[in-house]
Design an enzyme around this catalytic site. Structure first.
Site, short mmCIF file in Angstrom:
data_model
loop_
_atom_site.label_atom_id
_atom_site.label_comp_id
_atom_site.label_asym_id
_atom_site.label_seq_id
_atom_site.Cartn_x
_atom_site.Cartn_y
_atom_site.Cartn_z
N TYR A 74 53.62 63.02 -33.62
CA TYR A 74 53.08 62.71 -34.94
C TYR A 74 52.01 61.65 -34.79
O TYR A 74 52.27 60.56 -34.28
CB TYR A 74 54.19 62.22 -35.88
CG TYR A 74 53.64 61.94 -37.27
CD1 TYR A 74 53.30 63.00 -38.10
CD2 TYR A 74 53.44 60.65 -37.72
CE1 TYR A 74 52.77 62.76 -39.36
CE2 TYR A 74 52.91 60.40 -38.97
CZ TYR A 74 52.57 61.46 -39.79
OH TYR A 74 52.04 61.24 -41.02
N HIS A 115 49.25 63.58 -41.32
CA HIS A 115 48.94 63.69 -42.75
C HIS A 115 47.58 63.06 -43.00
O HIS A 115 47.24 62.04 -42.39
CB HIS A 115 49.99 62.97 -43.60
CG HIS A 115 51.31 63.66 -43.60
ND1 HIS A 115 52.30 63.39 -42.69
CD2 HIS A 115 51.80 64.65 -44.41
CE1 HIS A 115 53.35 64.15 -42.93
NE2 HIS A 115 53.07 64.93 -43.96
N ASN A 120 40.38 62.67 -48.63
CA ASN A 120 39.62 62.34 -47.43
C ASN A 120 39.14 63.61 -46.71
O ASN A 120 39.62 63.97 -45.64
CB ASN A 120 40.47 61.46 -46.50
CG ASN A 120 39.64 60.79 -45.42
OD1 ASN A 120 38.52 61.19 -45.15
ND2 ASN A 120 40.22 59.78 -44.80
N ALA A 123 37.87 63.19 -43.01
CA ALA A 123 38.92 63.16 -41.99
C ALA A 123 39.45 64.56 -41.72
O ALA A 123 39.66 64.94 -40.57
CB ALA A 123 40.06 62.23 -42.41
N TYR A 127 39.38 66.48 -37.99
CA TYR A 127 40.52 67.07 -37.27
C TYR A 127 40.33 68.57 -37.07
O TYR A 127 40.68 69.11 -36.02
CB TYR A 127 41.83 66.76 -37.98
CG TYR A 127 42.21 65.31 -37.82
CD1 TYR A 127 42.64 64.81 -36.60
CD2 TYR A 127 42.13 64.43 -38.89
CE1 TYR A 127 42.97 63.48 -36.43
CE2 TYR A 127 42.46 63.09 -38.74
CZ TYR A 127 42.88 62.62 -37.51
OH TYR A 127 43.20 61.30 -37.35
#
Length: 161
Positions: A74, A115, A120, A123, A127
């Site tokens: 995580y 998460h 956002n 972001a 990813y």
């Protein structure tokens, strides 16, 4: 111990000596306050390869921290100070974590997940450029900030023999 990947960028494992730097960076980078448990957990030996300070010209400018959850990783935080963004520092940090996860054997890591606050978009795109995909939306994930919803993003790890 620092690992130099270019003349200007270096990474270092988190230690009790540099944890204050991580705290200061997090207070600037993220809209949430992290608990003492968080800071104790990032120093655990089993996450050393997954929790790193990012240096640019010997200046700490960001960090990445993860925790192991069974056979999954995580990603709790990845942040680079605003003046140092667009220099591939976040990308280099994330790629280091993906590489470390791919070669990790005890346990063998099957996926990396995280998460991202639903407001956002930058972001989320970052990813996605690194092979993560949206796996769902979690309503009311954030308790003290708005919007409270978060995208759940994941990347399946392919192990090389």
């Amino acid at each position: 111990m620092r690992h130099v990947t270019s003349p200007r960028v270096a990474f270092a494992s988190l230690t009790k000596q540099n944890l204050g730097t991580v705290r200061k960076l997090n207070s600037v980078l993220f809209p949430v306050k992290y608990s003492e448990k968080y800071y104790n957990d990032v120093l655990e030996p089993e996450v050393e390869a997954f929790c790193q300070l990012v240096y640019y010209n010997d200046v700490p400018v960001g960090n990445i921290c993860c925790r192991l959850e069974n056979k999954e990783l995580y990603l709790t935080t990845l942040g680079i100070l605003a003046p140092y963004r667009s220099r591939q520092l976040g990308s280099q940090a994330l790629e280091r974590i993906i590489e470390a996860a791919s070669s990790h054997t005890k346990p063998k890591i099957n996926r990396i997940f995280l998460h991202v606050q639903i407001s956002n978009e930058d972001a989320k795109r970052f990813y996605q450029r690194h092979g993560f995909r949206e796996a769902g939306i979690q309503e009311n994930y954030y308790k003290k900030i708005t919007p409270q919803g978060a995208w759940l993003l994941e990347r399946i790890i392919v192990h090389t023999p």
